[in-house]
Design an enzyme around this catalytic site. Structure first.
Site, PDB file in Angstrom:
ATOM      1  N   LYS A 262       0.832  -1.196   0.000  1.00 46.14           N
ATOM      2  CA  LYS A 262       0.000   0.000   0.000  1.00 46.14           C
ATOM      3  C   LYS A 262       0.872   1.253   0.000  1.00 46.14           C
ATOM      4  O   LYS A 262       2.001   1.214   0.469  1.00 46.14           O
ATOM      5  CB  LYS A 262      -0.869   0.038   1.269  1.00 46.14           C
ATOM      6  CG  LYS A 262      -1.988  -0.965   1.307  1.00 46.14           C
ATOM      7  CD  LYS A 262      -2.780  -0.837   2.600  1.00 46.14           C
ATOM      8  CE  LYS A 262      -3.912  -1.856   2.657  1.00 46.14           C
ATOM      9  NZ  LYS A 262      -4.959  -1.653   1.651  1.00 46.14           N
ATOM     10  N   ARG A 336     -10.145 -11.684   2.233  1.00 47.99           N
ATOM     11  CA  ARG A 336     -10.967 -12.786   1.706  1.00 47.99           C
ATOM     12  C   ARG A 336     -10.216 -14.110   1.774  1.00 47.99           C
ATOM     13  O   ARG A 336     -10.828 -15.172   1.936  1.00 47.99           O
ATOM     14  CB  ARG A 336     -11.410 -12.437   0.266  1.00 47.99           C
ATOM     15  CG  ARG A 336     -10.298 -12.305  -0.718  1.00 47.99           C
ATOM     16  CD  ARG A 336     -10.689 -11.513  -1.964  1.00 47.99           C
ATOM     17  NE  ARG A 336     -10.764 -10.064  -1.710  1.00 47.99           N
ATOM     18  CZ  ARG A 336     -11.094  -9.160  -2.626  1.00 47.99           C
ATOM     19  NH1 ARG A 336     -11.410  -9.551  -3.861  1.00 47.99           N
ATOM     20  NH2 ARG A 336     -11.124  -7.885  -2.319  1.00 47.99           N
TER      21      ARG A 336
HETATM   22  N1  BES Z   1      -8.112  -3.841   4.521  1.00 44.78           N
HETATM   23  C1  BES Z   1      -8.294  -3.444   3.170  1.00 44.78           C
HETATM   24  C2  BES Z   1      -9.609  -2.699   2.927  1.00 44.78           C
HETATM   25  C3  BES Z   1      -9.734  -1.360   3.610  1.00 44.78           C
HETATM   26  C4  BES Z   1      -9.350  -0.224   2.937  1.00 44.78           C
HETATM   27  C5  BES Z   1     -10.257  -1.241   4.848  1.00 44.78           C
HETATM   28  C6  BES Z   1      -9.478   1.009   3.529  1.00 44.78           C
HETATM   29  C7  BES Z   1     -10.403  -0.009   5.453  1.00 44.78           C
HETATM   30  C8  BES Z   1     -10.018   1.126   4.794  1.00 44.78           C
HETATM   31  C9  BES Z   1      -8.259  -4.666   2.253  1.00 44.78           C
HETATM   32  O1  BES Z   1      -7.442  -5.695   2.680  1.00 44.78           O
HETATM   33  C10 BES Z   1      -7.744  -4.200   0.940  1.00 44.78           C
HETATM   34  O2  BES Z   1      -6.614  -3.830   0.883  1.00 44.78           O
HETATM   35  N2  BES Z   1      -8.588  -4.252  -0.078  1.00 44.78           N
HETATM   36  C11 BES Z   1      -8.227  -3.817  -1.368  1.00 44.78           C
HETATM   37  C12 BES Z   1      -8.757  -4.807  -2.349  1.00 44.78           C
HETATM   38  C13 BES Z   1      -8.218  -4.641  -3.739  1.00 44.78           C
HETATM   39  C14 BES Z   1      -6.744  -4.958  -3.756  1.00 44.78           C
HETATM   40  C15 BES Z   1      -8.973  -5.555  -4.667  1.00 44.78           C
HETATM   41  C16 BES Z   1      -8.855  -2.452  -1.580  1.00 44.78           C
HETATM   42  O3  BES Z   1      -9.970  -2.208  -1.094  1.00 44.78           O
HETATM   43  O4  BES Z   1      -8.208  -1.616  -2.205  1.00 44.78           O
HETATM   44 MN    MN Z   2      -5.450  -5.458   1.990  1.00 43.18          MN
END
Ligand code: BES
Ligand code: MN
Ligand code: ZN
Length: 485
Positions: A262, A336
């Protein structure tokens, strides 16, 4: 916050508080206070607060009038919580240590009075353990509420409600703790401490045991972390012989994204990527505390998602406990992967009658619903409706989103049974479709995406900035209305 009941107003009271329905100032209110309330445009709307000074029994004290809205408002209990929360919000760090809540003549029922106390206690919660040089003016001073003139049976009503507060506070604590303090093993330890002597049965799987069970999906996520992964189940049998209801939580104690790392700004938020697990643990504590007459099990999948020489790579194929294979195209879509094995194991181990999972699963759900509603994805109309109703009753609001074969197709993979991301659109839905592939046909299931609800950057119904405790009340109410009712 300590809450105590008394027959008469303590002589030393410096801060008095009264709850006021909209447009109904207390009959015996001093004339100056009536004038003041009018001048300040205090109407008694929910959460509104007016402060004045009154002389009673020869003592001058502060008087806070907290608005509770219309007596017949359908959100009555939420409004009463807001009234309590307004008092705590105002006086938490005011220098006052005690508030005397005078409910005589308020016309509240015992349950309504307990709602005010719930709001007061929850809004007064703050986690200051790491603030060692905090200025006196910033410290929480309010430590006690003394209730006088309480309606009959308020103490008993509060005794029940207090368990809910304890559960919510536990969730907030877990969510607030940074990731160097709360990681899979320490999450388990904290649960062991809190559930000691409650009658709940805790089962913990370590990495070796999960390997034996074939949980390649969950373990792949934790593979790049120095912290060992864990699976924790908290079981409570309060309801005879019927099959249990399972609540499953995503417990990513920190989500860097892994090799699909990230961006830096805001990454600290990912300490609360265990908010689903936190909600499940807190809800179980509340339910066990009040000895719910239901069979329930809370399962949390605990991992840390880190980039490392050992971390899984984009493109890796893992085999889940269900036997289904997954092409990991993005290591940041890890929640997931954790839930896939946690959900499958829960079904094998407990044969639950229904499953509800809670997860900070997608940023996309925040795009869809903001910070007002969690997203619900379900294969069962009745279950969705029950969750919706519990949300309206408690303020843990949630809104149903669609599922369907056309969305499911988007996660087919050319090399494995599925891939862990879909295309550009419908990110929260494809995530839910992925989870559904791990739910046995015929098992009622709902997935609650709480990414927008776990953390708040402004004070709300009963919380300050930070962890909200979302999900605990939703689960508690869902259990009360559908399993105990
Ligand atoms: N934990 C994150 C989702 C999240 C984002 C929670 C912001 C709270 C605030 C999750 O693991 C994630 O990174 N999801 C990705 C999925 C994508 C890579 C398909 C996302 O939402 O960008
Ligand atoms: Mn994630
Ligand atoms: Zn995550």
């Amino acid at each position: 916050m300590k809450i105590q009941f008394s027959q008469s107003r303590p002589q030393t009271a410096r801060l008095l508080a009264q709850v006021v329905d909209k447009g109904k100032l207390p009959a015996n209110l001093e004339k100056s206070a009536v004038e003041g309330a009018g001048a300040a445009r205090f109407k008694g709307t929910a959460g509104q607060l007016f402060e004045t000074f009154v002389e009673r029994d020869g003592n001058v004290s502060r008087l806070a009038l907290a608005g509770a809205g219309d007596r017949n408002d359908e959100a009555r209990s939420i409004n009463l919580e807001k009234a309590g929360a307004a008092i705590a919000g105002k006086y938490q760090a005011s220098g006052e240590t005690e508030v005397v809540l005078d409910l005589s003549g308020s016309g509240l029922s015992a349950d309504e009075a307990a709602s005010v106390l719930l709001g007061l206690r929850l809004r007064n919660w703050r986690y200051d353990v790491y603030r060692t040089r905090i200025k006196d003016e910033q410290k929480v001073t309010l430590e006690r509420t003394t209730v006088v003139g309480a309606p009959d049976r308020t103490e008993a009503a509060w005794e029940q409600m207090a368990h809910l507060a304890t559960g919510i506070e536990f969730t907030r604590e877990l969510v607030t703790e940074p990731a160097n303090i709360i990681y899979p093993e320490s999450f388990v330890e904290r649960c062991r401490e809190r559930f000691k002597g409650t009658g709940a049965e805790l089962t913990v799987l370590d990495e070796y045991q999960m390997e034996q069970l074939g949980m390649g999906s969950l373990l792949g996520v934790g593979q790049g972390s120095e912290r060992e992964s864990r699976l924790l189940a908290i079981r409570w049998n309060g309801g005879g012989s019927e099959a249990p209801t399972a609540f499953v939580g995503k417990g990513v104690t920190f989500d860097t994204g892994g090799i699909s790392i990230k961006p830096g700004p805001g990454m600290e938020d990912m300490k609360w990527d265990m908010g689903g697990a936190g909600a499940v643990a807190g809800a179980m504590l509340a339910l066990v505390g009040r000895k719910a007459k239901a069979n329930i099990v809370g399962v949390v999948g605990l991992v840390e998602n880190m980039p490392d020489g050992k971390a899984q790579r984009p493109g890796d194929v893992v085999t889940s406990m269900s036997g289904q294979t997954i092409e990991v195209l993005n290591t940041d879509a890890e929640g997931r992967l954790v839930l896939a094995d946690a959900l499958h194991w829960t079904q094998e181990e407990f044969q639950p009658a229904r499953i509800v999972d809670f997860a900070t699963l997608t940023g996309a759900i925040i795009i869809s619903l903001g910070n007002e509603y969690a997203g619900v994805f379900s294969n069962d109309d009745e279950l969705s409706k029950q969750l919706y109703d519990a949300g309206i009753a408690t303020g843990d609001k949630n809104w149903r989103m669609p599922l369907g074969a056309a969305y499911d197709k988007l996660i087919d993979s050319p090399i494995a049974d599925m891939k862990n991301i879909g295309g550009k659109g419908a990110g929260s839905i494809t995530a839910a479709q992925f989870l559904q592939r791990f739910i046995a046909d015929g098992t009622p299931w709902a997935h609650v995406d709480i990414a927008g609800m776990v953390w708040s950057d402004k004070p709300g119904q009963t919380w300050g900035k930070g962890a909200t405790g979302y999900g605990v009340r939703l689960i508690d109410r869902f259990v009360a209305d559908t399993l105990e009712g």
